[in-house]
Design an enzyme around this catalytic site. Structure first.
Site, PDB file in Angstrom:
ATOM      1  N   GLN A 154     -21.987 100.393 -54.084  1.00 47.24           N
ATOM      2  CA  GLN A 154     -21.787 101.571 -53.252  1.00 47.24           C
ATOM      3  C   GLN A 154     -22.707 102.715 -53.681  1.00 47.24           C
ATOM      4  O   GLN A 154     -22.741 103.083 -54.854  1.00 47.24           O
ATOM      5  CB  GLN A 154     -20.337 102.052 -53.292  1.00 47.24           C
ATOM      6  CG  GLN A 154     -20.063 103.141 -52.253  1.00 47.24           C
ATOM      7  CD  GLN A 154     -18.644 103.643 -52.271  1.00 47.24           C
ATOM      8  OE1 GLN A 154     -18.218 104.269 -53.220  1.00 47.24           O
ATOM      9  NE2 GLN A 154     -17.911 103.389 -51.191  1.00 47.24           N
TER      10      GLN A 154
ATOM     11  N   CYS B 146     -15.554 109.762 -50.080  1.00 45.88           N
ATOM     12  CA  CYS B 146     -15.090 110.421 -51.309  1.00 45.88           C
ATOM     13  C   CYS B 146     -14.911 111.918 -51.071  1.00 45.88           C
ATOM     14  O   CYS B 146     -15.839 112.602 -50.645  1.00 45.88           O
ATOM     15  CB  CYS B 146     -16.082 110.193 -52.447  1.00 45.88           C
ATOM     16  SG  CYS B 146     -15.571 110.971 -54.004  1.00 45.88           S
TER      17      CYS B 146
ATOM     18  N   GLY C 191      -5.721 102.152 -48.454  1.00 46.70           N
ATOM     19  CA  GLY C 191      -4.688 103.178 -48.491  1.00 46.70           C
ATOM     20  C   GLY C 191      -3.301 102.587 -48.607  1.00 46.70           C
ATOM     21  O   GLY C 191      -2.805 101.982 -47.654  1.00 46.70           O
ATOM     22  N   ASP C 192      -2.680 102.711 -49.788  1.00 50.57           N
ATOM     23  CA  ASP C 192      -1.329 102.230 -50.053  1.00 50.57           C
ATOM     24  C   ASP C 192      -1.182 100.716 -49.884  1.00 50.57           C
ATOM     25  O   ASP C 192      -0.123 100.231 -49.480  1.00 50.57           O
ATOM     26  CB  ASP C 192      -0.305 102.943 -49.145  1.00 50.57           C
ATOM     27  CG  ASP C 192      -0.174 104.419 -49.477  1.00 50.57           C
ATOM     28  OD1 ASP C 192      -0.644 104.831 -50.550  1.00 50.57           O
ATOM     29  OD2 ASP C 192       0.398 105.165 -48.651  1.00 50.57           O
TER      30      ASP C 192
END
Length: 365
Positions: free
Chosen positions: A116, A145, A251-252
Site C-alpha cells: 500500500q 487513512c 470495519g468490525d
C-alpha cells in the site's frame, strides 16, 4: 455477455482481467493495513493462521520509497529497501547507517502481499510503485487513512475530497505498472458524507482500470470504537460487480466465519480483518481448522516470526501488548522488557532464549 440455455437467459458477470502475476481479491479474507500492526512479522503471523492475503501497512509514503536501494538480505531471506537518513540535510554523510524503509519476505509472503502506497501525486506514485512492484502481488493506494500524518500531505482520506486527483493516480499506475510488472492496482477508501457522494466516487474509481476496491465502512471523522456503517455496502458492491471490480469490506470484521456471513449478506467479494487480528491472528483460521488459538500459542508464533526477521524490538513489544490479554500477569511483566531475551524469560519461552540473545546482539540491544 448473454447466453440462452434451456430457454432461460443468464448473464455472465463482468470481470476486469487479473494480470498474470496479480491476484484476484474475490473470496479472500485478508489482513488490513494498520499502523505498527502491519510490519513483516505481523503479516507472517496472519498468513500462518490462514489469511488469504496481507496488506503491507501502514502505508509506505511515496517520498520514503523513492531513493531507496533494493537489497537481498541473504541472512534473513528477505528483501530490504534502505536509504541513508538525511536528518534534514541534502548531503548525508556516507558513514551513516542506512535506515530500513521496508522489508518483505519473498518466499513466505511475496505472492500474497499487497503493497500500500501513501501518495498524492501520480508521478511519485509510479516512481515508488516501480521500486517494489516485482516483489509483490499488487499495489494498493491508500485513500482512507484519517490520521494527520497522511491527510496533511494530501494523502489518505484527503484524496476522497479530490476525486479527480485520486483517479489520475490510479490511472497512472494502471497505465505504467500493470503492463510492465503484470500485477493489479487497487484502492482503499472510506464512506463519504452521503450515499450519493459515495456512489459517485465509486463509479469514478471503478472506471480507472483497477482490479479491486476496499471500502472501510466508516466516514473519515469516525474512529475504530464507533460502529461500522453497512447501509451503503450493498450499493457499493453492486457498482463494483457491474464494472467487474472485486469489492472488499472493512470495519468490525472479527473472524473468518463472520466475514463469510457478511460476504453472503451484502454481496461483497471479500473482507479485511483489522483490530481482531491485532488481538489474535488466529481469527483468520476456520472452525474446521481449529478456530481461535490460545493466546500463548499465538504469542510464541509471533515471537518466532519476529526473531526470524530481526524485527525492531519496539514494534514487537507493541504487538505483544495487544496479543497478551490485559488480565494475564504477563501483560504487565512485558512492559519493562528491553530485549527479546528478557521477553522470553517473562513468557516462559526458555527454549527460544538462545535465539533471542543472538537476535538482540544482531539488532544492537
Amino acid at each position: 455477455m448473454q447466453r440462452i440455455a434451456s430457454g432461460i437467459m443468464t448473464v455472465t458477470p463482468k470481470r476486469v482481467l487479473i494480470p498474470r502475476k496479480g491476484v484476484d481479491y474475490r473470496g479472500k479474507i485478508v489482513l488490513a493495513p494498520m499502523v505498527r500492526s502491519g510490519e513483516l512479522p505481523s503479516r507472517l503471523l496472519a498468513l500462518h493462521y490462514g489469511a488469504d492475503l496481507v496488506w503491507a501497512g501502514p502505508e509506505t509514503v511515496d517520498r520514503s520509497m523513492i531513493g531507496t536501494t533494493r537489497k537481498v538480505n541473504e541472512a534473513l531471506s528477505t528483501i530490504d529497501f534502505t536509504r541513508l537518513p538525511s536528518h534534514g540535510s541534502k548531503d548525508p554523510t556516507k558513514d551513516q547507517k542506512e535506515s530500513l524503509i521496508y522489508r518483505l519476505h519473498p518466499e513466505r509472503e511475496g505472492k500474497k502481499l499487497i503493497f500500500q502506497i501513501g501518495t498524492s501525486d501520480p508521478e511519485r506514485a509510479v516512481q515508488a510503485a516501480r521500486l517494489v512492484a516485482r516483489d509483490v502481488a499488487g499495489i494498493d493506494v491508500n485513500a482512507g487513512c484519517p490520521k494527520p500524518f497522511s491527510t496533511s500531505g494530501g494523502m489518505g482520506a484527503a484524496l476522497l475530497q479530490t476525486p479527480d486527483k485520486l483517479c489520475s493516480i490510479l490511472e497512472a499506475l494502471v497505465r505504467e505498472i500493470v503492463p510492465e510488472f503484470e500485477i493489479g492496482i487497487s484502492v482503499k477508501i472510506r464512506l463519504l458524507e452521503t450515499a450519493e457522494k459515495t456512489e459517485a466516487l465509486v463509479r469514478k474509481l471503478v472506471a480507472t482500470g483497477i482490479t479491486g476496491l476496499t471500502i472501510h465502512c466508516r466516514t473519515t471523522p469516525m474512529r475504530p470504537r464507533e460502529r461500522a456503517i453497512r447501509g451503503q455496502l450493498m450499493m457499493i458492491a453492486n457498482i463494483c460487480r457491474e464494472a467487474g471490480v472485486a469489492c472488499l469490506m472493512n470495519g468490525d470484521v472479527e473472524n473468518r466465519a463472520q466475514a463469510e456471513q457478511l460476504m453472503a449478506e451484502f454481496g461483497v467479494d471479500g473482507a479485511m480483518i483489522a483490530t481482531s487480528a491485532e488481538k489474535n491472528s488466529s481469527c483468520f483460521r476456520s472452525e474446521a481448522e481449529g478456530g481461535i488459538a490460545p493466546w500463548r500459542e499465538v504469542v510464541e508464533e509471533y515471537m518466532k516470526a519476529s526473531m526470524d526477521v530481526e524485527n525492531r524490538w519496539g514494534n514487537t513489544k507493541f504487538l505483544l501488548a495487544h496479543l497478551i490479554p490485559g488480565k494475564a500477569s504477563e501483560h504487565q511483566k512485558i512492559t519493562p522488557c528491553k530485549s527479546y531475551a528478557q521477553a522470553c524469560t517473562v513468557l516462559g519461552l526458555q527454549h527460544l532464549e538462545i535465539k533471542a540473545k543472538e537476535v538482540d546482539i544482531a539488532i544492537g540491544i
